[in-house]
Write a protein that holds these residues in place. Sequence first.
Motif, mmCIF file in Angstrom:
data_model
loop_
_atom_site.group_PDB
_atom_site.id
_atom_site.type_symbol
_atom_site.label_atom_id
_atom_site.label_comp_id
_atom_site.label_asym_id
_atom_site.label_seq_id
_atom_site.Cartn_x
_atom_site.Cartn_y
_atom_site.Cartn_z
ATOM 1 N N SER A 29 -26.173 76.651 65.265
ATOM 2 C CA SER A 29 -25.332 76.009 66.091
ATOM 3 C C SER A 29 -24.159 75.806 65.225
ATOM 4 O O SER A 29 -24.088 75.590 63.957
ATOM 5 N N GLN A 30 -23.000 75.372 65.915
ATOM 6 C CA GLN A 30 -21.891 74.993 65.060
ATOM 7 C C GLN A 30 -22.057 73.674 64.314
ATOM 8 O O GLN A 30 -21.770 73.572 63.296
ATOM 9 N N GLY A 31 -22.956 72.721 64.754
ATOM 10 C CA GLY A 31 -23.201 71.587 64.074
ATOM 11 C C GLY A 31 -23.928 71.983 62.954
ATOM 12 O O GLY A 31 -23.899 71.343 61.830
ATOM 13 N N LEU A 32 -24.932 72.798 62.806
ATOM 14 C CA LEU A 32 -25.569 73.221 61.497
ATOM 15 C C LEU A 32 -24.360 73.767 60.595
ATOM 16 O O LEU A 32 -24.421 73.372 59.372
ATOM 17 N N ILE A 33 -23.570 74.518 61.145
ATOM 18 C CA ILE A 33 -22.774 75.488 60.124
ATOM 19 C C ILE A 33 -21.576 74.313 59.771
ATOM 20 O O ILE A 33 -21.387 74.200 58.272
ATOM 21 N N ASP A 34 -21.427 73.397 60.465
ATOM 22 C CA ASP A 34 -20.511 72.235 59.912
ATOM 23 C C ASP A 34 -20.976 71.494 58.838
ATOM 24 O O ASP A 34 -20.389 71.169 57.905
ATOM 25 N N PHE A 35 -22.275 71.110 59.209
ATOM 26 C CA PHE A 35 -23.039 70.346 58.085
ATOM 27 C C PHE A 35 -23.320 71.051 56.919
ATOM 28 O O PHE A 35 -22.948 70.616 55.641
ATOM 29 N N VAL A 36 -23.523 72.099 56.898
ATOM 30 C CA VAL A 36 -23.755 72.900 55.606
ATOM 31 C C VAL A 36 -22.417 73.191 54.695
ATOM 32 O O VAL A 36 -22.276 72.866 53.636
ATOM 33 N N ARG A 37 -21.414 73.625 55.482
ATOM 34 C CA ARG A 37 -20.038 73.668 54.920
ATOM 35 C C ARG A 37 -19.547 72.300 54.313
ATOM 36 O O ARG A 37 -19.077 72.099 53.212
ATOM 37 N N GLN A 38 -19.881 71.196 54.972
ATOM 38 C CA GLN A 38 -19.372 69.923 54.466
ATOM 39 C C GLN A 38 -20.100 69.309 53.475
ATOM 40 O O GLN A 38 -19.632 68.588 52.479
#
Length: 413
Positions: free
Chosen positions: A200-209
């Motif tokens: 999900s976008q939430g997972l991707i955002d968490f990893v990037r941050q």
Amino acid sequence: MNNYSQLFKRTKEAARKLIRVSEDQIGEVLARLAELLEEKTWYLLEENQKDLDRMDVDNPMYDRLALTEQRIRGIADEIRAVGQLPNPLGIRLEEKVLSNGLYLEKITVPLGVLGVIYEARPNVTLDVFSLALKSGNGLILKGGSDAEFSNRAIIQLIHQVLREFEFPEQAFLLLPPDREATKALLEAVDVVDVIIPRGSQGLIDFVRQNAKVPVIETGAGIVHTYVDESADLEKAQAILLNAKTRRPSVCNSLDCLIIHSAHLPNLEQLISPLLEAGVEIFADSVAFEVLKSHPEISLATADHFGTEFLSLRLSIKTVKILEEALDHISRYSSKHSEAVIAENQGVIDRFLLEVDAAAVYANSSTAFTDGAQFGLGAEIGISTQKLHARGPMGLRELCSYKWLIRGNGQIRG
């Protein structure tokens, strides 16, 4: 954290041995794994059912989590296909001889150790393993708790095959599905070469941050299809139905239909197959005036645009000119897959040129954005960024390069 540090170092050391393995040996391992998957289908389905029993069937991730006999056969076929692909390593990308006689050669090499963080998709475990092995990369997998039983069963079969062929099984590690493991992987500097999140976008955002390791973003798809004034409506009807309903829970499924206002009189006919398939539609005010007699159609709010539905839901945006469609896509696209349906070649050419996405289609369903469909055998993900890799990532995208310099005593003055 110290335990994870030691595990990661062992993975890195084991991965160094993969460069010595022959292409034929890798092909044998992957062929045997595909065979074992088919032999143990009953076991994989049993373990997968334990995961399914813990998830609500109405959850959009349920379909992604589910394994079936047909899906396992498909995964096995993809693994065989990867085994038969050309070796991506040692390819000469460039060569030159300098005026001082030095011979320079630029060749492809493995990235090193891949860290892959993903959610309820057990097929990812197998796709990523086959690509990592074929490209000479070590692998640290961090699956979600939703697929814990499935992933454990799969890695057990992978390790069984690696032991049969005396391959370094420690080069391929599955972490437990807890936060401590995620934190350790994201901070594994000098051990993990790249992190690839799938989900999900939430997972991707968490990893990037939170990652201290370089990240390649993949996954989230906010997908549009623009039906131009010049579109063939029969063609559009079939494309829209396939793009939305083939597998609504995957990232290449259609989220927003952009319709030219010239087709408003035909809009009801255009979307009738979608309604019959159970698609819930959120239409902007212009389209809603035409469609409001249908109880399954609601007036769209701002939140319905720029949303990856991952379910049988769809928004409709009405435009008067191509420019408005391009502006809408530019504002809301996740740069995954975008499509135009048109017979006007000028419209097609402009759409293909100006839309900024990893995959841009003309008169075709976006369901084809897939590594296997693109002839890559399988995929490690669909990159939505621009550095290093973009679109479906296969063997070539899991390689870097190095320079080899051969001399005969040259020194620099």
